[in-house]
Write a protein that holds these residues in place. Structure first.
Motif, PDB file in Angstrom:
ATOM      1  N   ASN A   1       0.837  -1.201   0.000  1.00 31.11           N
ATOM      2  CA  ASN A   1       0.000   0.000   0.000  1.00 31.11           C
ATOM      3  C   ASN A   1       0.878   1.260   0.000  1.00 31.11           C
ATOM      4  O   ASN A   1       0.596   2.223  -0.719  1.00 31.11           O
ATOM      5  N   GLU A   2       1.974   1.225   0.783  1.00 32.10           N
ATOM      6  CA  GLU A   2       2.906   2.374   0.804  1.00 32.10           C
ATOM      7  C   GLU A   2       3.503   2.620  -0.571  1.00 32.10           C
ATOM      8  O   GLU A   2       3.758   3.751  -0.953  1.00 32.10           O
ATOM      9  N   ARG A   3       3.742   1.534  -1.313  1.00 34.27           N
ATOM     10  CA  ARG A   3       4.305   1.681  -2.672  1.00 34.27           C
ATOM     11  C   ARG A   3       3.199   1.951  -3.693  1.00 34.27           C
ATOM     12  O   ARG A   3       3.441   1.919  -4.884  1.00 34.27           O
ATOM     13  N   ARG A   4       1.993   2.183  -3.240  1.00 29.96           N
ATOM     14  CA  ARG A   4       0.807   2.451  -4.078  1.00 29.96           C
ATOM     15  C   ARG A   4       0.470   1.257  -4.978  1.00 29.96           C
ATOM     16  O   ARG A   4       0.064   1.413  -6.141  1.00 29.96           O
ATOM     17  N   VAL A   5       0.683   0.073  -4.430  1.00 34.78           N
ATOM     18  CA  VAL A   5       0.282  -1.160  -5.118  1.00 34.78           C
ATOM     19  C   VAL A   5      -0.958  -1.677  -4.400  1.00 34.78           C
ATOM     20  O   VAL A   5      -0.908  -1.975  -3.207  1.00 34.78           O
ATOM     21  N   GLN A   6      -2.070  -1.778  -5.124  1.00 36.14           N
ATOM     22  CA  GLN A   6      -3.323  -2.197  -4.499  1.00 36.14           C
ATOM     23  C   GLN A   6      -3.349  -3.718  -4.279  1.00 36.14           C
ATOM     24  O   GLN A   6      -2.911  -4.476  -5.157  1.00 36.14           O
ATOM     25  N   THR A   7      -3.835  -4.118  -3.141  1.00 38.64           N
ATOM     26  CA  THR A   7      -4.018  -5.558  -2.885  1.00 38.64           C
ATOM     27  C   THR A   7      -5.440  -5.806  -2.387  1.00 38.64           C
ATOM     28  O   THR A   7      -6.158  -4.871  -2.062  1.00 38.64           O
ATOM     29  N   SER A   8      -5.807  -7.063  -2.331  1.00 39.50           N
ATOM     30  CA  SER A   8      -7.117  -7.422  -1.783  1.00 39.50           C
ATOM     31  C   SER A   8      -7.021  -8.831  -1.198  1.00 39.50           C
ATOM     32  O   SER A   8      -5.936  -9.444  -1.188  1.00 39.50           O
TER      33      SER A   8
ATOM     34  N   GLY B   1      -4.243  -7.657 -18.239  1.00 37.90           N
ATOM     35  CA  GLY B   1      -3.423  -7.985 -19.403  1.00 37.90           C
ATOM     36  C   GLY B   1      -2.496  -6.874 -19.868  1.00 37.90           C
ATOM     37  O   GLY B   1      -1.430  -7.145 -20.412  1.00 37.90           O
ATOM     38  N   HIS B   2      -2.880  -5.614 -19.630  1.00 36.03           N
ATOM     39  CA  HIS B   2      -2.068  -4.503 -20.137  1.00 36.03           C
ATOM     40  C   HIS B   2      -1.177  -3.901 -19.064  1.00 36.03           C
ATOM     41  O   HIS B   2      -0.790  -2.736 -19.168  1.00 36.03           O
ATOM     42  N   MET B   3      -0.827  -4.691 -18.011  1.00 32.07           N
ATOM     43  CA  MET B   3       0.127  -4.184 -17.014  1.00 32.07           C
ATOM     44  C   MET B   3       1.424  -3.821 -17.712  1.00 32.07           C
ATOM     45  O   MET B   3       1.951  -4.602 -18.510  1.00 32.07           O
ATOM     46  N   ARG B   4       1.957  -2.663 -17.389  1.00 34.34           N
ATOM     47  CA  ARG B   4       3.239  -2.265 -17.983  1.00 34.34           C
ATOM     48  C   ARG B   4       4.364  -3.034 -17.287  1.00 34.34           C
ATOM     49  O   ARG B   4       4.250  -3.350 -16.094  1.00 34.34           O
ATOM     50  N   PRO B   5       5.466  -3.325 -17.990  1.00 40.53           N
ATOM     51  CA  PRO B   5       6.563  -4.086 -17.365  1.00 40.53           C
ATOM     52  C   PRO B   5       7.020  -3.457 -16.047  1.00 40.53           C
ATOM     53  O   PRO B   5       7.332  -4.161 -15.087  1.00 40.53           O
ATOM     54  N   GLU B   6       7.038  -2.111 -16.005  1.00 42.60           N
ATOM     55  CA  GLU B   6       7.503  -1.489 -14.754  1.00 42.60           C
ATOM     56  C   GLU B   6       6.483  -1.661 -13.627  1.00 42.60           C
ATOM     57  O   GLU B   6       6.843  -1.647 -12.449  1.00 42.60           O
ATOM     58  N   GLN B   7       5.204  -1.841 -13.984  1.00 45.11           N
ATOM     59  CA  GLN B   7       4.202  -2.118 -12.951  1.00 45.11           C
ATOM     60  C   GLN B   7       4.409  -3.521 -12.378  1.00 45.11           C
ATOM     61  O   GLN B   7       4.357  -3.723 -11.164  1.00 45.11           O
ATOM     62  N   VAL B   8       4.662  -4.484 -13.277  1.00 50.61           N
ATOM     63  CA  VAL B   8       4.918  -5.859 -12.809  1.00 50.61           C
ATOM     64  C   VAL B   8       6.161  -5.849 -11.917  1.00 50.61           C
ATOM     65  O   VAL B   8       6.178  -6.451 -10.829  1.00 50.61           O
ATOM     66  N   ALA B   9       7.183  -5.125 -12.358  1.00 51.75           N
ATOM     67  CA  ALA B   9       8.436  -5.069 -11.590  1.00 51.75           C
ATOM     68  C   ALA B   9       8.201  -4.447 -10.215  1.00 51.75           C
ATOM     69  O   ALA B   9       8.756  -4.922  -9.216  1.00 51.75           O
ATOM     70  N   LEU B  10       7.364  -3.420 -10.152  1.00 52.56           N
ATOM     71  CA  LEU B  10       7.096  -2.765  -8.869  1.00 52.56           C
ATOM     72  C   LEU B  10       6.369  -3.715  -7.911  1.00 52.56           C
ATOM     73  O   LEU B  10       6.683  -3.767  -6.711  1.00 52.56           O
TER      74      LEU B  10
END
Ligand SMILES: Cc1ncc(COP(=O)(O)O)c(C=O)c1O
Length: 405
Positions: A342-349, A387-396
């Protein structure tokens, strides 16, 4: 816009659109670096919706019929009925299968509450079963068997996250005990066992096209079946039990109607059907793109404290990869991990808090132990997947997980 033919061109086109729409999309855009799910707004989709609006016919009509025909062809089902959402598909399937008061329906507690609510609204009793464990979140056949009684009329089987459950084993059990199998295929559009589409193996299959699903339209659903009786009853129940639709009367195909069953209004409208036709054409590409991201997650997390379910799939299975889920070593490790993401602004559930733990179901009798469900539900974290996650999003996502695990 040309149709994508491979998952690479599909992903490239979607990535481009996603970058463009980041600056132009109006309305609510949460401040996530990586949201849990995301939609791509294409000209093709907007044109389809626009055409439907401009046609002047908005309620159920020719686009709904075309969407049903396309879904029939895609799944190989004999019948498909477009409905307002996945929950109505479940309720309609159970009703049309004759489930009602005095019956029991067995279902995994690790599912969205819509499944248990749909059972309850038929007047039947939901009876929860356990899952396989941290490597397999689908229903466990021994647990299903332990939950059966002479009142068991159906098992509502979820293909968790788009990973098909053991349908051969379940159908074998159903033959021996005489219950119906209804497939909750909300996660499983495009998933297959051999050549057979998930949703077409049991008596009926129910799909959801909610915004976070693999073929989103906003709100929408589909019921598929090969059974004439289920189809006829579901068709009537979908529209108040009436023998004709407004569309039939508008076309001059009918001038009046009878009411044969006490039904509902569970119809889909033309605008969502038009969007569904577009999304269906891209479903396989979307699923393949998701599969590539899940493979990357698995590779990167190998050897870490986090595991992912469904690592080993039978050879003949094609998964829809609706959800990406990691399992922490302990329940205590879960919230710190979610907080770090969450701190890295990555949403989870969490898919899902088990249904038997909700207030509305807490007093229900538990027929079999749900220890594996409780254990897994306390340790799992759903991470972003589209499907359209950017590579840098996957890396984050990966970096944040490895840092926090
Ligand atoms: C497993 C499952 N079943 C049923 C539903 C209900 O679908 P809908 O939201 O379209 O009513 C959902 C949707 O969230 C779901 O994930």
């Amino acid at each position: 816009m040309p149709r994508c033919t491979t998952s690479q061109t599909y992903r490239f086109r979607c990535l481009l659109l996603a970058v463009l729409q980041k600056n132009t999309q109006k309305g609510y855009t949460p401040n996530w670096e990586v949201p849990l799910a995301d939609v791509v707004v294409t000209d093709e989709l907007a044109r389809a919706a626009d055409d439907a609006v401009r046609s002047g016919w908005w309620s159920s009509g020719p686009r709904v019929e075309a969407f049903e025909a396309a879904f029939r062809e895609y799944t190989g089902a004999r019948f498909a009925l477009a409905v307002a959402n996945g929950t109505t598909a479940l309720q309609l399937a159970l009703n049309a299968a004759g489930i009602g008061p005095g019956h029991e329906v067995v279902l995994p507690s690790l599912n969205f509450v819509a499944a248990a609510n749909a059972v309850s609204h038929t007047g039947a009793t939901p009876v929860f079963c356990d899952i396989g464990g941290p490597a397999d979140f689908n229903l466990d056949l021994e647990s299903v068997e332990g939950a059966l009684t002479p009142r068991t009329a159906a098992v509502l089987a979820l293909h968790y996250g788009g990973y098909p459950c053991d349908m051969a084993g379940l159908l074998d059990l159903s033959e021996r005990h005489g219950f119906a199998v209804v497939e909750d295929s909300a996660h499983a559009a495009g998933a297959r066992i051999g050549e057979a589409s998930c949703g077409t193996l049991g008596l009926a299959g129910c799909f959801s096209f909610f915004s976070n699903k693999n073929m989103p339209v906003g709100e929408g659903g589909m019921l598929v079946t090969d059974d004439d009786g289920v189809y006829e009853r579901a068709r009537l129940l979908r529209s108040h039990g009436m023998t004709t639709l407004t569309w039939d009367r508008h076309r001059g195909h009918a001038s009046s109607y009878d009411v044969e069953l006490r039904g509902y209004n569970f119809r889909l409208d033309e605008i969502h059907a038009a969007m569904g036709l577009v999304q269906l054409a891209h479903l396989d590409d979307e699923n393949r793109a998701r599969g590539e991201i899940v493979a990357r997650y698995r590779e990167e997390l190998e050897g870490s404290a986090l595991t992912m379910p469904f690592a080993e799939l039978p050879q003949n299975v094609t998964a829809a990869h609706h959800l990406a889920v990691v399992v922490c070593e302990t329940a205590e490790a879960r919230e710190p991990l979610r907080a770090r993401l969450n701190e890295r602004r990555v949403q989870t559930s969490v898919h899902y808090p088990p249904i038997h733990r909700f207030t509305a179901y807490a007093d229900d009798e538990l027929r079999v132990p749900l220890d594996r469900t409780d254990d897994v539900a306390a340790r799992l974290v759903t991470i972003p997947l589209f499907g359209h996650m950017r590579p840098e999003q996957v890396a984050l996502v990966v970096e944040s997980l490895l840092e926090a695990a």
